[in-house]
Design a protein around this motif. Structure first.
Motif, PDB file in Angstrom:
ATOM      1  N   PRO A 133       0.805  -1.218   0.000  1.00 25.13           N
ATOM      2  CA  PRO A 133       0.000   0.000   0.000  1.00 25.13           C
ATOM      3  C   PRO A 133       0.837   1.266   0.000  1.00 25.13           C
ATOM      4  O   PRO A 133       2.009   1.253   0.357  1.00 25.13           O
ATOM      5  CB  PRO A 133      -0.791  -0.123   1.310  1.00 25.13           C
ATOM      6  CG  PRO A 133       0.098  -0.947   2.190  1.00 25.13           C
ATOM      7  CD  PRO A 133       0.766  -1.927   1.275  1.00 25.13           C
ATOM      8  N   GLY A 134       0.217   2.376  -0.389  1.00 27.70           N
ATOM      9  CA  GLY A 134       0.887   3.670  -0.387  1.00 27.70           C
ATOM     10  C   GLY A 134      -0.119   4.788  -0.247  1.00 27.70           C
ATOM     11  O   GLY A 134      -1.331   4.555  -0.197  1.00 27.70           O
ATOM     12  N   LEU A 135       0.345   6.010  -0.151  1.00 25.94           N
ATOM     13  CA  LEU A 135      -0.530   7.166  -0.006  1.00 25.94           C
ATOM     14  C   LEU A 135      -1.492   7.255  -1.175  1.00 25.94           C
ATOM     15  O   LEU A 135      -1.120   7.060  -2.325  1.00 25.94           O
ATOM     16  CB  LEU A 135       0.311   8.437   0.060  1.00 25.94           C
ATOM     17  CG  LEU A 135       1.085   8.648   1.367  1.00 25.94           C
ATOM     18  CD1 LEU A 135       2.132   9.727   1.180  1.00 25.94           C
ATOM     19  CD2 LEU A 135       0.139   9.006   2.497  1.00 25.94           C
ATOM     20  N   HIS A 136      -2.761   7.579  -0.898  1.00 20.12           N
ATOM     21  CA  HIS A 136      -3.787   7.601  -1.928  1.00 20.12           C
ATOM     22  C   HIS A 136      -4.954   8.444  -1.446  1.00 20.12           C
ATOM     23  O   HIS A 136      -5.005   8.874  -0.289  1.00 20.12           O
ATOM     24  CB  HIS A 136      -4.277   6.173  -2.217  1.00 20.12           C
ATOM     25  CG  HIS A 136      -4.891   5.518  -1.023  1.00 20.12           C
ATOM     26  ND1 HIS A 136      -4.150   5.068   0.040  1.00 20.12           N
ATOM     27  CD2 HIS A 136      -6.182   5.291  -0.697  1.00 20.12           C
ATOM     28  CE1 HIS A 136      -4.943   4.566   0.967  1.00 20.12           C
ATOM     29  NE2 HIS A 136      -6.202   4.698   0.554  1.00 20.12           N
ATOM     30  N   SER A 137      -5.903   8.697  -2.320  1.00 22.71           N
ATOM     31  CA  SER A 137      -7.118   9.426  -1.949  1.00 22.71           C
ATOM     32  C   SER A 137      -8.313   8.742  -2.606  1.00 22.71           C
ATOM     33  O   SER A 137      -8.160   7.925  -3.509  1.00 22.71           O
ATOM     34  CB  SER A 137      -7.035  10.885  -2.392  1.00 22.71           C
ATOM     35  OG  SER A 137      -6.916  10.964  -3.805  1.00 22.71           O
ATOM     36  N   HIS A 138      -9.522   9.105  -2.142  1.00 23.85           N
ATOM     37  CA  HIS A 138     -10.754   8.523  -2.662  1.00 23.85           C
ATOM     38  C   HIS A 138     -11.751   9.630  -3.005  1.00 23.85           C
ATOM     39  O   HIS A 138     -11.722  10.698  -2.385  1.00 23.85           O
ATOM     40  CB  HIS A 138     -11.405   7.606  -1.622  1.00 23.85           C
ATOM     41  CG  HIS A 138     -10.564   6.447  -1.207  1.00 23.85           C
ATOM     42  ND1 HIS A 138     -10.341   5.357  -2.011  1.00 23.85           N
ATOM     43  CD2 HIS A 138      -9.879   6.207  -0.059  1.00 23.85           C
ATOM     44  CE1 HIS A 138      -9.567   4.484  -1.380  1.00 23.85           C
ATOM     45  NE2 HIS A 138      -9.271   4.984  -0.198  1.00 23.85           N
ATOM     46  N   PRO A 139     -12.679   9.390  -3.940  1.00 28.90           N
ATOM     47  CA  PRO A 139     -13.729  10.371  -4.250  1.00 28.90           C
ATOM     48  C   PRO A 139     -14.925  10.254  -3.305  1.00 28.90           C
ATOM     49  O   PRO A 139     -16.019  10.682  -3.641  1.00 28.90           O
ATOM     50  CB  PRO A 139     -14.123  10.000  -5.688  1.00 28.90           C
ATOM     51  CG  PRO A 139     -13.902   8.528  -5.769  1.00 28.90           C
ATOM     52  CD  PRO A 139     -12.684   8.249  -4.905  1.00 28.90           C
ATOM     53  N   PHE A 140     -14.716   9.661  -2.145  1.00 27.33           N
ATOM     54  CA  PHE A 140     -15.769   9.513  -1.139  1.00 27.33           C
ATOM     55  C   PHE A 140     -15.147   9.635   0.246  1.00 27.33           C
ATOM     56  O   PHE A 140     -13.924   9.573   0.402  1.00 27.33           O
ATOM     57  CB  PHE A 140     -16.482   8.163  -1.288  1.00 27.33           C
ATOM     58  CG  PHE A 140     -15.557   6.989  -1.467  1.00 27.33           C
ATOM     59  CD1 PHE A 140     -14.884   6.425  -0.395  1.00 27.33           C
ATOM     60  CD2 PHE A 140     -15.355   6.450  -2.729  1.00 27.33           C
ATOM     61  CE1 PHE A 140     -14.019   5.358  -0.559  1.00 27.33           C
ATOM     62  CE2 PHE A 140     -14.500   5.375  -2.917  1.00 27.33           C
ATOM     63  CZ  PHE A 140     -13.832   4.823  -1.831  1.00 27.33           C
ATOM     64  N   HIS A 141     -15.982   9.856   1.250  1.00 26.28           N
ATOM     65  CA  HIS A 141     -15.511   9.946   2.629  1.00 26.28           C
ATOM     66  C   HIS A 141     -15.286   8.544   3.198  1.00 26.28           C
ATOM     67  O   HIS A 141     -15.887   7.571   2.736  1.00 26.28           O
ATOM     68  CB  HIS A 141     -16.534  10.676   3.502  1.00 26.28           C
ATOM     69  CG  HIS A 141     -16.832  12.065   3.055  1.00 26.28           C
ATOM     70  ND1 HIS A 141     -15.862  13.034   2.898  1.00 26.28           N
ATOM     71  CD2 HIS A 141     -18.012  12.672   2.751  1.00 26.28           C
ATOM     72  CE1 HIS A 141     -16.427  14.171   2.508  1.00 26.28           C
ATOM     73  NE2 HIS A 141     -17.722  13.970   2.408  1.00 26.28           N
ATOM     74  N   GLN A 142     -14.447   8.487   4.251  1.00 20.62           N
ATOM     75  CA  GLN A 142     -14.215   7.225   4.938  1.00 20.62           C
ATOM     76  C   GLN A 142     -14.227   7.435   6.449  1.00 20.62           C
ATOM     77  O   GLN A 142     -13.765   8.464   6.946  1.00 20.62           O
ATOM     78  CB  GLN A 142     -12.864   6.615   4.554  1.00 20.62           C
ATOM     79  CG  GLN A 142     -12.785   6.074   3.138  1.00 20.62           C
ATOM     80  CD  GLN A 142     -11.467   5.366   2.876  1.00 20.62           C
ATOM     81  OE1 GLN A 142     -10.399   5.916   3.128  1.00 20.62           O
ATOM     82  NE2 GLN A 142     -11.542   4.146   2.394  1.00 20.62           N
TER      83      GLN A 142
END
Length: 280
Positions: A23-32
């Motif tokens: 795994p690595g740093l990432h973003s999503h188009p939704f909240h978590q």
């Protein structure tokens, strides 16, 4: 169009799977929301590393670069959901500026209530039917409302007791996220919010113990850190993107706020952060 709502279990199998996936740093188009009931792990957000010791809640706003690496024994749930699953009163906890991504919880009555609610979200979320979506929306909203007092306590020195004060503060944060690049004067925000600068200042002081001007500056510095860590833009380009035509003025402001130069901040963090890749 339906937006995402998914509940994932955090257990030994999924924890091991995440770690083996490089795994690595990432973003999503939704909240978590990560609700960790037991165990430990590490969370990176905006260049800061936090060691997690459950019980713990992590709030990750959509688009925020982060990485969670659980240890094998971590247990709990992870919720992914779109903007339409947040009601107006709960959405402030995902402000790109205010919301602390890490909220430790004691094992008290609130924790027991949150655990019961999360388990119900998990049970209903597995059904994936149109009939359960409204129920899930209400349950998620109730879950976030349950945690609001703790989130507010962590985010503030003194909790705002008057609803009108906190609603004004929420509106200020929303406007700040939208306008901080071009607008740095407190008068602009007071005018937009239809209040006096004095009232806005009093509310910010009550809730965070800070002035509106300092929050405007901190929001810009937060964005500067993100651009330094997560893009290949030059220091000059970052300064320009943040509305500062003179790179030397940007460097001085950044050093005053962080104690480091922009280039020094970037170099030090990139050496210690995980390599970018894909993860949960």
């Amino acid at each position: 169009m339906k937006t995402v709502f998914t509940v994932w279990p955090l257990d030994e199998r999924t924890n091991l799977s995440w770690r083996m996936g490089e795994p690595g740093l990432h973003s999503h188009p939704f909240h978590q929301v990560f609700f960790i009931t037991e165990g430990t792990g590490t969370h990176w957000v905006d260049g800061e590393e936090t060691r997690i010791h459950g019980p713990w809640v992590m709030l990750v706003a959509k688009g925020k670069k982060h990485l969670y690496l659980p240890d094998i024994q971590a247990e709990g749930w992870m919720f992914d959901f779109g903007e339409d699953f947040l009601d107006a009163d709960a959405s402030w906890v995902f402000s790109d500026f205010l919301a602390s991504p890490n909220l430790p919880l004691p094992k008290d009555e609130l924790f027991q209530q949150a655990t019961a609610m999360a388990r119900l979200l998990w049970d209903l979320g597995k059904l994936k039917t149109d009939e359960t979506r409204p129920v899930l929306r209400h349950l998620l909203s109730a879950f976030l409302h349950l945690l609001q007092s703790r989130i507010r306590e962590q985010a503030s020195h003194n909790q705002a007791h008057r609803t009108s004060d906190f609603k004004l503060f929420q509106a200020f944060l929303h406007q700040l996220d939208a306008s901080f690049v071009k607008e740095r004067e407190v008068e602009f925000y007071a005018r937009k919010l239809r209040c006096t600068t004095r009232r806005l200042g009093a509310v910010c002081k009550l809730i965070l113990g800070k002035t509106p001007q300092s929050l405007i500056m901190e929001r810009g510095m937060l964005e500067a850190k993100r651009l330094l860590l997560h893009t290949d833009l030059s220091i000059q380009q970052i300064a320009a993107d943040l509305g500062c035509e003179d790179q030397s003025n940007f460097t001085k402001a950044f050093r005053k706020a962080t104690g480091e130069t922009p280039s020094g901040f970037r170099k030090a963090r990139l050496l210690i952060q995980p390599l970018a890749g894909a993860a949960g």
